[in-house]
Design an enzyme around this catalytic site. Structure first.
Site, PDB file in Angstrom:
ATOM      1  N   ASN A   1      12.003  81.457 -28.555  1.00 24.58           N
ATOM      2  CA  ASN A   1      12.040  80.506 -29.669  1.00 24.58           C
ATOM      3  C   ASN A   1      10.638  79.911 -29.852  1.00 24.58           C
ATOM      4  OD1 ASN A   1      12.238  77.998 -31.063  1.00 24.58           O
ATOM      5  ND2 ASN A   1      14.426  77.906 -30.599  1.00 24.58           N
TER       6      ASN A   1
ATOM      7  N   GLY B   1       9.469  77.613 -31.742  1.00 24.75           N
ATOM      8  CA  GLY B   1       9.444  76.145 -31.809  1.00 24.75           C
ATOM      9  C   GLY B   1       9.427  75.534 -30.425  1.00 24.75           C
ATOM     10  N   LYS B   2      10.261  76.067 -29.548  1.00 27.35           N
ATOM     11  CA  LYS B   2      10.265  75.595 -28.155  1.00 27.35           C
ATOM     12  C   LYS B   2       8.916  75.869 -27.492  1.00 27.35           C
ATOM     13  CE  LYS B   2      15.017  76.419 -26.531  1.00 27.35           C
ATOM     14  NZ  LYS B   2      15.769  77.206 -25.534  1.00 27.35           N
TER      15      LYS B   2
ATOM     16  N   ASP C   1      17.271  75.407 -21.723  1.00 30.74           N
ATOM     17  CA  ASP C   1      18.493  75.641 -22.472  1.00 30.74           C
ATOM     18  C   ASP C   1      18.894  74.302 -23.070  1.00 30.74           C
ATOM     19  OD1 ASP C   1      20.272  77.992 -23.025  1.00 30.74           O
ATOM     20  OD2 ASP C   1      21.755  76.437 -22.602  1.00 30.74           O
TER      21      ASP C   1
ATOM     22  N   TYR D   1      17.738  71.848 -35.626  1.00 34.54           N
ATOM     23  CA  TYR D   1      18.472  70.779 -36.304  1.00 34.54           C
ATOM     24  C   TYR D   1      17.613  69.525 -36.551  1.00 34.54           C
ATOM     25  CZ  TYR D   1      22.380  73.766 -34.919  1.00 34.54           C
ATOM     26  OH  TYR D   1      23.230  74.837 -34.748  1.00 34.54           O
TER      27      TYR D   1
ATOM     28  N   HIS E   1      14.562  65.002 -26.031  1.00 29.78           N
ATOM     29  CA  HIS E   1      15.292  65.521 -24.877  1.00 29.78           C
ATOM     30  C   HIS E   1      14.384  66.404 -24.021  1.00 29.78           C
ATOM     31  CE1 HIS E   1      15.331  68.057 -28.326  1.00 29.78           C
ATOM     32  NE2 HIS E   1      16.063  69.028 -27.817  1.00 29.78           N
ATOM     33  N   ARG E   2      13.563  67.216 -24.693  1.00 26.52           N
ATOM     34  CA  ARG E   2      12.677  68.150 -23.975  1.00 26.52           C
ATOM     35  C   ARG E   2      11.560  67.365 -23.275  1.00 26.52           C
ATOM     36  NH1 ARG E   2      12.687  71.224 -27.876  1.00 26.52           N
ATOM     37  NH2 ARG E   2      14.411  72.422 -26.995  1.00 26.52           N
TER      38      ARG E   2
HETATM   39  P1  ITT Z   1      15.661  80.864 -25.961  1.00 27.38           P
HETATM   40  O1  ITT Z   1      17.017  81.014 -25.297  1.00 27.38           O
HETATM   41  O2  ITT Z   1      14.948  82.176 -26.130  1.00 27.38           O
HETATM   42  O3  ITT Z   1      14.801  79.835 -25.314  1.00 27.38           O
HETATM   43  P2  ITT Z   1      17.234  79.767 -28.148  1.00 27.38           P
HETATM   44  O4  ITT Z   1      16.850  79.110 -29.443  1.00 27.38           O
HETATM   45  O5  ITT Z   1      18.292  80.833 -28.195  1.00 27.38           O
HETATM   46  O6  ITT Z   1      15.892  80.332 -27.486  1.00 27.38           O
HETATM   47  P3  ITT Z   1      18.999  77.970 -26.732  1.00 27.38           P
HETATM   48  O7  ITT Z   1      20.070  78.978 -26.451  1.00 27.38           O
HETATM   49  O8  ITT Z   1      18.650  76.968 -25.677  1.00 27.38           O
HETATM   50  O9  ITT Z   1      17.626  78.655 -27.119  1.00 27.38           O
HETATM   51  O10 ITT Z   1      19.442  77.224 -28.056  1.00 27.38           O
HETATM   52  C1  ITT Z   1      18.967  75.978 -28.359  1.00 27.38           C
HETATM   53  C2  ITT Z   1      19.314  75.665 -29.813  1.00 27.38           C
HETATM   54  O11 ITT Z   1      19.585  74.256 -29.928  1.00 27.38           O
HETATM   55  C3  ITT Z   1      18.119  75.931 -30.725  1.00 27.38           C
HETATM   56  O12 ITT Z   1      18.157  77.237 -31.251  1.00 27.38           O
HETATM   57  C4  ITT Z   1      18.307  74.860 -31.793  1.00 27.38           C
HETATM   58  O13 ITT Z   1      19.214  75.292 -32.752  1.00 27.38           O
HETATM   59  C5  ITT Z   1      18.909  73.697 -31.018  1.00 27.38           C
HETATM   60  N1  ITT Z   1      17.837  72.825 -30.511  1.00 27.38           N
HETATM   61  C6  ITT Z   1      17.412  72.709 -29.225  1.00 27.38           C
HETATM   62  N2  ITT Z   1      16.372  71.872 -29.139  1.00 27.38           N
HETATM   63  C7  ITT Z   1      16.116  71.459 -30.386  1.00 27.38           C
HETATM   64  C8  ITT Z   1      15.151  70.613 -30.934  1.00 27.38           C
HETATM   65  O14 ITT Z   1      14.195  70.061 -30.185  1.00 27.38           O
HETATM   66  N3  ITT Z   1      15.176  70.399 -32.256  1.00 27.38           N
HETATM   67  C9  ITT Z   1      16.104  70.982 -33.038  1.00 27.38           C
HETATM   68  N4  ITT Z   1      17.043  71.816 -32.598  1.00 27.38           N
HETATM   69  C10 ITT Z   1      17.057  72.058 -31.269  1.00 27.38           C
END
Ligand code: ITT
Length: 203
Positions: free
Chosen positions: A12, A14-15, A71, A157, A183-184
């Site tokens: 991801n 963004g992460k 996660d 979101y 949260h992160r």
């Molecule tokens: P990886 O597993 O590859 O890291 P992913 O997006 O599939 O990527 P997750 O299964 O942890 O990761 O899903 C987290 C989801 O929650 C993410 O796709 C967003 O939709 C939401 N989310 C998590 N953190 C967020 C944030 O800081 N701002 C907005 N939405 C967030």
């Protein structure tokens, strides 16, 4: 002086950006998987902690390096805490971030009261070392779901999430504020001592 290094076990973008900015002050370099051989990620389950550990472990074992995974998800009171760990897949395959946001707003149409629109972001981060070392931390950010999208920063979101104590959405507040309150950010602050223990890379 050399720095330790850790691979970001995420697909991801963004992460990944947030990993980088949140860890910028630590003596550890955050690397992407882009130039590495492909890593097979395990199927994700319904527990943040198990998912985070599984992602970090897959990368640590495949590369023989330190790996950091996150996660996370959005828990909405009116939906009984859903979508939670299933947030990335909310609404089924074929939706992108904005499609999932539209789906969420639709699901909350009948919940106009501020209280019923209460929500929180949750993040569990896992650090796994090449020798199986493991550290885990968790962070939360409370808020509510807005009636419509606002702002275009961040990801997921963020355009419909208003953190408690703030006017406007996380996507309007932008990265400097988000990195203080998210949260992160909270999970990484708790993980900082373990990250500081990563040894300096030898090559
Ligand atoms: P990886 O597993 O590859 O890291 P992913 O997006 O599939 O990527 P997750 O299964 O942890 O990761 O899903 C987290 C989801 O929650 C993410 O796709 C967003 O939709 C939401 N989310 C998590 N953190 C967020 C944030 O800081 N701002 C907005 N939405 C967030």
């Amino acid at each position: 002086m050399g720095r330790g290094r850790v691979f970001a076990a995420t697909s991801n973008p963004g992460k990944f950006e947030e990993f980088r900015s949140l860890l910028a002050g630590l003596s550890v370099e955050v690397l992407s998987l882009a130039d590495q051989p492909p890593v097979v990620f395990p199927e994700e389950g319904t527990e943040y902690e198990a998912n985070a550990v599984a992602k970090a472990r897959a990368v640590a074992e495949a590369l023989g390096e330190w790996a950091l995974a996150d996660d996370s998800g959005l828990e909405v009171d009116a939906l009984g805490g859903a979508p939670g760990p299933l947030s990335a897949r909310y609404g089924g395959p074929g939706l992108d971030d904005s499609g999932r946001v539209v789906r969420l707003l639709g699901a909350l149409e009948d919940f106009p009261q501020a209280q019923a629109r209460g929500a929180r972001f949750v993040c569990v981060v896992a650090l796994v070392g090449p020798g199986g070392e493991q550290a885990i931390a968790r962070g939360e950010c409370a808020g509510r779901i807005l009636a419509s999208v606002r702002g275009d920063e961040g990801f997921g979101y963020d355009p419909v999430f208003q953190p408690q104590g703030f006017e406007g959405s996380m996507a309007e507040l932008g990265p400097e504020v988000k990195d203080q309150i998210s949260h992160r950010a909270r999970a990484f602050a708790e993980l900082a001592p373990a990250l500081a223990e990563i040894p300096v890379a030898s090559d």
